[in-house]
Design a protein around this motif. Structure first.
Motif, PDB file in Angstrom:
ATOM      1  N   GLU A 284      21.719  59.913  -5.529  1.00  0.00           N
ATOM      2  CA  GLU A 284      20.835  59.682  -6.480  1.00  0.00           C
ATOM      3  C   GLU A 284      20.339  61.768  -6.617  1.00  0.00           C
ATOM      4  O   GLU A 284      20.445  61.955  -7.483  1.00  0.00           O
ATOM      5  CB  GLU A 284      20.137  59.319  -5.963  1.00  0.00           C
ATOM      6  CG  GLU A 284      19.661  58.092  -5.951  1.00  0.00           C
ATOM      7  CD  GLU A 284      20.361  57.342  -5.506  1.00  0.00           C
ATOM      8  OE1 GLU A 284      20.563  56.203  -5.184  1.00  0.00           O
ATOM      9  OE2 GLU A 284      21.491  57.797  -4.557  1.00  0.00           O
ATOM     10  N   TRP A 285      20.987  62.191  -6.058  1.00  0.00           N
ATOM     11  CA  TRP A 285      20.301  63.875  -5.833  1.00  0.00           C
ATOM     12  C   TRP A 285      21.711  64.463  -6.946  1.00  0.00           C
ATOM     13  O   TRP A 285      21.742  65.888  -7.314  1.00  0.00           O
ATOM     14  CB  TRP A 285      20.801  64.517  -4.652  1.00  0.00           C
ATOM     15  CG  TRP A 285      19.582  63.970  -3.799  1.00  0.00           C
ATOM     16  CD1 TRP A 285      19.030  63.073  -3.760  1.00  0.00           C
ATOM     17  CD2 TRP A 285      19.141  64.646  -2.324  1.00  0.00           C
ATOM     18  NE1 TRP A 285      17.668  62.632  -2.729  1.00  0.00           N
ATOM     19  CE2 TRP A 285      17.921  64.214  -1.664  1.00  0.00           C
ATOM     20  CE3 TRP A 285      19.330  65.905  -2.259  1.00  0.00           C
ATOM     21  CZ2 TRP A 285      17.471  64.206  -0.998  1.00  0.00           C
ATOM     22  CZ3 TRP A 285      18.648  66.365  -0.891  1.00  0.00           C
ATOM     23  CH2 TRP A 285      17.833  65.673  -0.346  1.00  0.00           C
ATOM     24  N   VAL A 286      22.971  64.228  -6.483  1.00  0.00           N
ATOM     25  CA  VAL A 286      24.103  64.593  -7.195  1.00  0.00           C
ATOM     26  C   VAL A 286      23.684  64.169  -9.459  1.00  0.00           C
ATOM     27  O   VAL A 286      23.749  64.773  -9.932  1.00  0.00           O
ATOM     28  CB  VAL A 286      25.258  63.753  -6.599  1.00  0.00           C
ATOM     29  CG1 VAL A 286      26.270  64.683  -7.762  1.00  0.00           C
ATOM     30  CG2 VAL A 286      26.172  63.905  -5.976  1.00  0.00           C
ATOM     31  N   LEU A 287      23.456  62.482  -9.480  1.00  0.00           N
ATOM     32  CA  LEU A 287      22.749  62.620 -10.940  1.00  0.00           C
ATOM     33  C   LEU A 287      21.732  63.627 -10.799  1.00  0.00           C
ATOM     34  O   LEU A 287      21.931  63.840 -11.938  1.00  0.00           O
ATOM     35  CB  LEU A 287      22.967  60.702 -11.140  1.00  0.00           C
ATOM     36  CG  LEU A 287      23.443  60.193 -10.641  1.00  0.00           C
ATOM     37  CD1 LEU A 287      23.431  58.830 -10.489  1.00  0.00           C
ATOM     38  CD2 LEU A 287      24.685  60.851 -12.120  1.00  0.00           C
ATOM     39  N   GLN A 288      20.879  63.776 -10.524  1.00  0.00           N
ATOM     40  CA  GLN A 288      19.745  65.012 -10.541  1.00  0.00           C
ATOM     41  C   GLN A 288      20.413  65.981 -10.203  1.00  0.00           C
ATOM     42  O   GLN A 288      19.607  66.472 -11.857  1.00  0.00           O
ATOM     43  CB  GLN A 288      18.459  64.993  -9.421  1.00  0.00           C
ATOM     44  CG  GLN A 288      17.164  65.048  -9.932  1.00  0.00           C
ATOM     45  CD  GLN A 288      16.506  65.660  -8.630  1.00  0.00           C
ATOM     46  OE1 GLN A 288      16.734  66.469  -7.761  1.00  0.00           O
ATOM     47  NE2 GLN A 288      15.983  65.110  -8.810  1.00  0.00           N
ATOM     48  N   ALA A 289      21.108  67.035 -10.328  1.00  0.00           N
ATOM     49  CA  ALA A 289      22.186  68.094  -9.918  1.00  0.00           C
ATOM     50  C   ALA A 289      22.481  68.468 -11.021  1.00  0.00           C
ATOM     51  O   ALA A 289      22.740  69.393 -11.922  1.00  0.00           O
ATOM     52  CB  ALA A 289      22.669  68.199  -9.140  1.00  0.00           C
ATOM     53  N   THR A 290      23.073  67.340 -12.597  1.00  0.00           N
ATOM     54  CA  THR A 290      23.498  67.118 -13.614  1.00  0.00           C
ATOM     55  C   THR A 290      22.342  67.739 -14.586  1.00  0.00           C
ATOM     56  O   THR A 290      23.003  68.238 -16.164  1.00  0.00           O
ATOM     57  CB  THR A 290      23.746  66.004 -14.037  1.00  0.00           C
ATOM     58  OG1 THR A 290      23.004  64.837 -14.192  1.00  0.00           O
ATOM     59  CG2 THR A 290      25.537  65.256 -13.111  1.00  0.00           C
ATOM     60  N   ARG A 291      20.938  67.675 -13.981  1.00  0.00           N
ATOM     61  CA  ARG A 291      20.242  68.156 -15.312  1.00  0.00           C
ATOM     62  C   ARG A 291      19.303  69.195 -14.750  1.00  0.00           C
ATOM     63  O   ARG A 291      18.070  69.244 -15.391  1.00  0.00           O
ATOM     64  CB  ARG A 291      18.920  66.745 -14.899  1.00  0.00           C
ATOM     65  CG  ARG A 291      19.420  65.251 -15.951  1.00  0.00           C
ATOM     66  CD  ARG A 291      18.939  64.085 -15.149  1.00  0.00           C
ATOM     67  NE  ARG A 291      20.874  63.013 -15.633  1.00  0.00           N
ATOM     68  CZ  ARG A 291      20.652  62.046 -15.257  1.00  0.00           C
ATOM     69  NH1 ARG A 291      19.771  61.657 -14.133  1.00  0.00           N
ATOM     70  NH2 ARG A 291      21.274  61.578 -15.701  1.00  0.00           N
ATOM     71  N   LEU A 292      19.844  69.956 -13.946  1.00  0.00           N
ATOM     72  CA  LEU A 292      19.053  71.123 -13.386  1.00  0.00           C
ATOM     73  C   LEU A 292      19.311  72.313 -13.315  1.00  0.00           C
ATOM     74  O   LEU A 292      21.104  72.316 -13.927  1.00  0.00           O
ATOM     75  CB  LEU A 292      19.293  71.255 -11.801  1.00  0.00           C
ATOM     76  CG  LEU A 292      18.309  70.004 -10.919  1.00  0.00           C
ATOM     77  CD1 LEU A 292      18.736  70.488  -9.709  1.00  0.00           C
ATOM     78  CD2 LEU A 292      16.823  70.244 -11.328  1.00  0.00           C
ATOM     79  N   ASP A 293      19.070  73.732 -13.505  1.00  0.00           N
ATOM     80  CA  ASP A 293      20.047  74.684 -13.728  1.00  0.00           C
ATOM     81  C   ASP A 293      20.246  75.158 -12.475  1.00  0.00           C
ATOM     82  O   ASP A 293      20.240  75.715 -11.686  1.00  0.00           O
ATOM     83  CB  ASP A 293      18.780  76.015 -14.648  1.00  0.00           C
ATOM     84  CG  ASP A 293      19.051  76.861 -14.536  1.00  0.00           C
ATOM     85  OD1 ASP A 293      20.688  77.730 -14.577  1.00  0.00           O
ATOM     86  OD2 ASP A 293      18.429  78.168 -14.960  1.00  0.00           O
ATOM     87  N   LEU A 294      22.267  75.206 -13.077  1.00  0.00           N
ATOM     88  CA  LEU A 294      23.008  75.168 -12.058  1.00  0.00           C
ATOM     89  C   LEU A 294      23.222  77.108 -11.700  1.00  0.00           C
ATOM     90  O   LEU A 294      24.363  76.915 -10.854  1.00  0.00           O
ATOM     91  CB  LEU A 294      24.030  74.539 -12.207  1.00  0.00           C
ATOM     92  CG  LEU A 294      23.550  72.843 -12.227  1.00  0.00           C
ATOM     93  CD1 LEU A 294      25.128  72.300 -12.615  1.00  0.00           C
ATOM     94  CD2 LEU A 294      23.422  72.488 -10.639  1.00  0.00           C
TER      95      LEU A 294
END
Length: 485
Positions: A284-294
């Motif tokens: 779940e956190w990996v999928l959330q990371a796809t929507r963050l400013d990286l």
């Protein structure tokens, strides 16, 4: 004098250790490399290939479901692998066989292409093999030592632990880059090549291993005694206690060992919820990371699958911080740092990590793109909770289980991880099927798990105070049994 010289010659590190370590690095690299990309890959490649916005939630849930069921199987299989090794084939044969099949599993993933059934087959093969290796490699390492060099055992296990974290750190850094630049075929295939190389290295060292032969099926084991106790629950004499009835067939020593397992399981039951939350950092956190400013700093950005590479690094860094700074500081101020208090603190801290993730998801849900640094903060809290719960549970199982049940407790500990992932997998499956949990999406999903954790934490506070404890450290099983009579 010749005998003394002989002992000195034997006192060095066993020559088999490098072969075992190499196998473990490659296996952990392949396992965590796979886990770092499998959720984002499945969500897009199989469940939402046309990137339709309305299907995002369902696709994410399907990918999460498959990921957690994969881990469920991977952490259930150590029990099977241990039985196969201890009772029938020996550790060396089991490790060699599953390493070969493990390599085949990665080959299946690399050639699966758009076929989800073929990809799922590869995941099943790898999960079964990962479990077979996990239950036997660490024990096989211990088998290589004897009285003459047992002083080096802790150093060897230190290397072994570093091998696990080396594989767990490097894989999420490099495998997502391979997927991004060269495609999934290469990303899933490279770990398989490393696993094949490790298998060859492990095989080359075959003449250097001390191979403990299988012991055969033990008559007085946890399963048979438990089953017999259940039978006696309904067929014992009037007024007779269950364990007294069991004592008519089994020895007091074996009964005490089984009772010790149940005392520890009463604590491990609370870790199921902990692992249900913890393992979401690889899905779940990996999928959330796809929507963050990286963006980390300047123009330097990372891939969403690379964020969790920080977790094993943080765990290694925080273990000495807690051991040499935090725990002594608390002890000096009169606060006893008991195993149960550590576990309770770990449950509390992972809750804080999920508060950060839930608040972060609220920003994502309203269309914002918050910084990945907030998720990194959650990873710091997650690593702290892992040190407090995971390391402590292993210690607690060792100190509170007799020698005859220590392997059983290791398997039971891993079954807790399996059960936690099964819970999350079933919840995600329910979301996919528009069931009760489908109302908990976005930030509500994380708040739901926080409510579950809060209830678990309260129950832990109530029940842990009432659990009887018996330590087996520094005494043999007969002495511990005598103290309990």
């Amino acid at each position: 004098m010749p005998q003394i010289e002989n002992d000195r010659k034997k006192s060095g590190m066993p020559k088999s250790i490098p072969y075992i370590i190499a196998n473990e690095i490659a296996e952990r690299f392949s396992f965590y490399g796979l886990r770092s990309i499998m959720v984002t890959y499945m969500a897009v490649a199989f469940f939402n290939p046309h990137n339709i916005a309305s299907l995002t939630t369902e696709a994410d849930a399907k990918a999460n479901e498959m990921s957690h069921l994969f881990v469920t199987l991977a952490y259930f299989m150590p029990l099977v692998g241990a039985i196969m090794a201890d009772w029938f084939f020996g550790k060396y044969r089991v490790i060699l066989f599953v390493s070969i099949v493990y390599t085949i599993g990665h080959f299946i993933l690399s050639v699966a292409g758009p076929s989800y059934p073929v990809f799922a087959l590869g995941l099943i093969v790898i999960a079964c093999c990962a479990g077979g290796i996990k239950s036997n490699v660490s024990a096989n390492l211990g088998d290589q030592f004897n009285k003459s060099n047992e002083n080096l055992l802790s150093k060897a296990y230190g290397w072994f632990y570093m091998a696990i974290n080396t594989g767990g750190t490097l894989a999420p850094i490099f495998i997502p880059v391979l997927k991004d630049r060269y495609g999934p075929e290469v990303a899933f295939g490279v770990p398989g090549i490393l696993m094949a190389l490790a298998t060859i290295i492990f095989f080359i060292g075959r003449k250097k291993y001390k191979k403990v032969p299988p012991a055969g099926v033990k008559k007085e084991n946890f399963v048979t005694i438990t089953f017999y106790a259940l039978v006696k629950l309904f067929s014992r004499k009037a007024g007779q206690k269950v364990w007294d009835a069991v004592g008519e067939k089994y020895s007091p020593k074996s009964i005490d060992a089984v009772q010790a397992v149940y005392r520890i399981l009463a604590i491990f039951a609370f870790t199921v919820v902990f692992w249900a939350l913890w393992d979401q950092n690889l899905s779940e956190w990996v999928l959330q990371a796809t929507r963050l400013d990286l963006t980390l700093w300047g123009d330097f950005q990372i891939l969403p699958e690379q964020v969790n590479a920080i977790n094993p690094f943080l765990v290694v860094a925080l273990i000495p911080v807690f051991s040499y700074l935090v725990f002594p500081f608390l002890e000096k101020r009169g606060l006893t740092v008991s195993p149960l208090r550590k576990i309770g603190a770990g449950l509390l801290i992972i809750g804080l990590a999920f508060v950060v993730i839930a608040l972060l998801q609220e920003k994502v849900d309203i269309g914002q793109k918050p910084s990945v640094w907030w998720q990194i903060l959650a990873y710091v809290l997650l690593a702290a909770s892992e040190v407090l719960v995971s390391v402590t549970c292993l210690e607690y199982a060792y100190t509170h289980a007799p020698k005859s049940m220590k392997s059983t407790m290791s398997a039971m500990y891993l079954l807790g991880i399996s059960a936690g992932n099964l819970v999350v997998g079933l919840i995600n499956g329910n979301i996919v099927n528009k069931g009760f949990f489908s109302q908990f999406t976005g930030a509500k999903y994380y708040w739901m798990f926080l409510v579950i954790l809060a209830v678990t934490f309260v129950l832990f506070l109530i029940i842990s105070k009432r659990l009887p404890e018996k330590s087996y450290v520094g005494v043999d099983e007969e002495e511990a049994l005598a103290k309990s009579v």
